[in-house]
Scaffold this motif. Sequence first.
Motif, short mmCIF file in Angstrom:
data_model
loop_
_atom_site.label_atom_id
_atom_site.label_comp_id
_atom_site.label_asym_id
_atom_site.label_seq_id
_atom_site.Cartn_x
_atom_site.Cartn_y
_atom_site.Cartn_z
N VAL A 3 98.06 43.67 17.55
CA VAL A 3 96.88 43.87 18.14
C VAL A 3 95.93 42.93 17.99
N ILE A 4 95.75 42.11 17.01
CA ILE A 4 95.01 41.16 16.70
C ILE A 4 95.25 39.91 18.05
N GLN A 5 96.51 39.72 18.33
CA GLN A 5 96.83 38.74 19.27
C GLN A 5 96.13 39.36 20.76
N ALA A 6 96.28 40.48 20.74
CA ALA A 6 95.81 40.84 22.19
C ALA A 6 94.33 40.70 22.55
N VAL A 7 93.66 40.38 21.62
CA VAL A 7 92.14 39.88 21.75
C VAL A 7 92.02 38.65 22.23
N LEU A 24 92.65 51.69 13.19
CA LEU A 24 91.94 51.98 14.46
C LEU A 24 92.37 51.26 15.64
N TRP A 25 92.92 49.93 15.33
CA TRP A 25 93.37 49.50 16.75
C TRP A 25 94.80 49.80 17.19
N SER A 26 95.44 50.59 16.04
CA SER A 26 96.97 51.32 16.33
C SER A 26 96.30 52.49 17.05
N ALA A 30 97.75 53.49 20.90
CA ALA A 30 98.57 54.58 21.41
C ALA A 30 98.07 55.57 22.33
N LEU A 31 96.45 55.42 22.78
CA LEU A 31 95.87 56.27 23.88
C LEU A 31 96.30 56.00 25.05
N ASP A 32 96.55 57.12 25.69
CA ASP A 32 96.94 57.22 27.28
C ASP A 32 95.75 56.51 28.16
N ASP A 33 94.47 56.94 27.61
CA ASP A 33 93.39 56.48 28.46
C ASP A 33 93.24 54.97 28.30
N PRO A 34 92.71 54.23 29.24
CA PRO A 34 92.37 52.83 29.10
C PRO A 34 91.06 52.45 28.23
N ILE A 35 91.25 51.76 27.45
CA ILE A 35 90.07 51.28 26.71
C ILE A 35 89.67 50.04 26.72
N LEU A 36 88.37 49.63 27.08
CA LEU A 36 88.08 48.08 27.04
C LEU A 36 86.93 47.93 26.24
N ILE A 37 86.85 46.77 25.67
CA ILE A 37 85.78 46.30 24.64
C ILE A 37 84.96 45.21 25.54
N ILE A 38 83.85 45.29 25.83
CA ILE A 38 83.31 44.38 26.52
C ILE A 38 82.31 43.42 25.90
N ASP A 39 82.59 42.17 25.79
CA ASP A 39 81.41 41.02 25.23
C ASP A 39 80.28 40.85 26.35
N ALA A 54 91.56 45.02 25.33
CA ALA A 54 92.01 45.96 26.13
C ALA A 54 93.14 46.69 25.51
N ASN A 55 93.29 47.96 25.46
CA ASN A 55 94.49 48.37 24.63
C ASN A 55 95.45 48.57 25.90
N ALA A 56 96.80 49.02 25.40
CA ALA A 56 97.93 48.96 26.09
C ALA A 56 97.70 49.40 27.41
N ALA A 57 96.96 50.92 27.74
CA ALA A 57 96.94 51.28 28.85
C ALA A 57 96.16 50.61 29.80
N ALA A 58 95.13 50.11 29.31
CA ALA A 58 94.10 49.07 30.41
C ALA A 58 94.91 48.06 30.64
#
Length: 199
Positions: A3-7, A24-26, A30-39, A54-58
């Motif tokens: 997950v660290i690589q994902a950012v 937390l990142w795991s 795992a969430l089905d809903d797309p989650i984004l953190i915006i700078d 962005a999580n896997a769904a996003a």
Amino acid sequence: HPVIQAVGEDTRHLVRATPETQLLWSVFEALDDPILIIDGGEMDDIAGRRIAYANAAARNLYRLSLTGSNLLVSVIRDPEVLEAVDGALFGGFNSTVTFTGGGAQERHWRAFVQPLIRDEELPLEGGRQALLALRDETDSRRMEMMRVDFLANASHELKTPLSAIGTNMDILTMDLGENEWVEGTQKQVRKMRKLVENL
């Protein structure tokens, strides 16, 4: 940690490698809903609104890569969503907006936006950031439209026979005078008409 690589390399400072952070990142992944953190960047620099995570769904939804950051405006173009993100980043506001996504099949989304609070115990550091969570409401919207169409059709189809029955009962009343059977039928017709009007 994957997950660290994902950012992306330029945003690795967002994550402290603690067991709590990894959990937390795991969960986000795992969430089905797309989650984004915006700078946030600078307020007057729209190019500064970048997707830090962005999580896997996003990532699947918007075809985002695991490395590097993407401009928010290149991923989500709806002005109300972008305005809500700015409100969270620079005004500290929580907001909820609905929007329609394009593509081969139109999808209806509800976006939940809130600022990320700065605290020494939280894993996020650096500039202003906001959390953007998306919920797909396409199926529920479709079911609502089906319900509305059914009620409208049922109401229309019931009005004609009820009108005919009511008219026939009026004619029978004129021919037969007061009649218990006719009065009972008229009472039931009035009840049905009220039900149809309430539809």
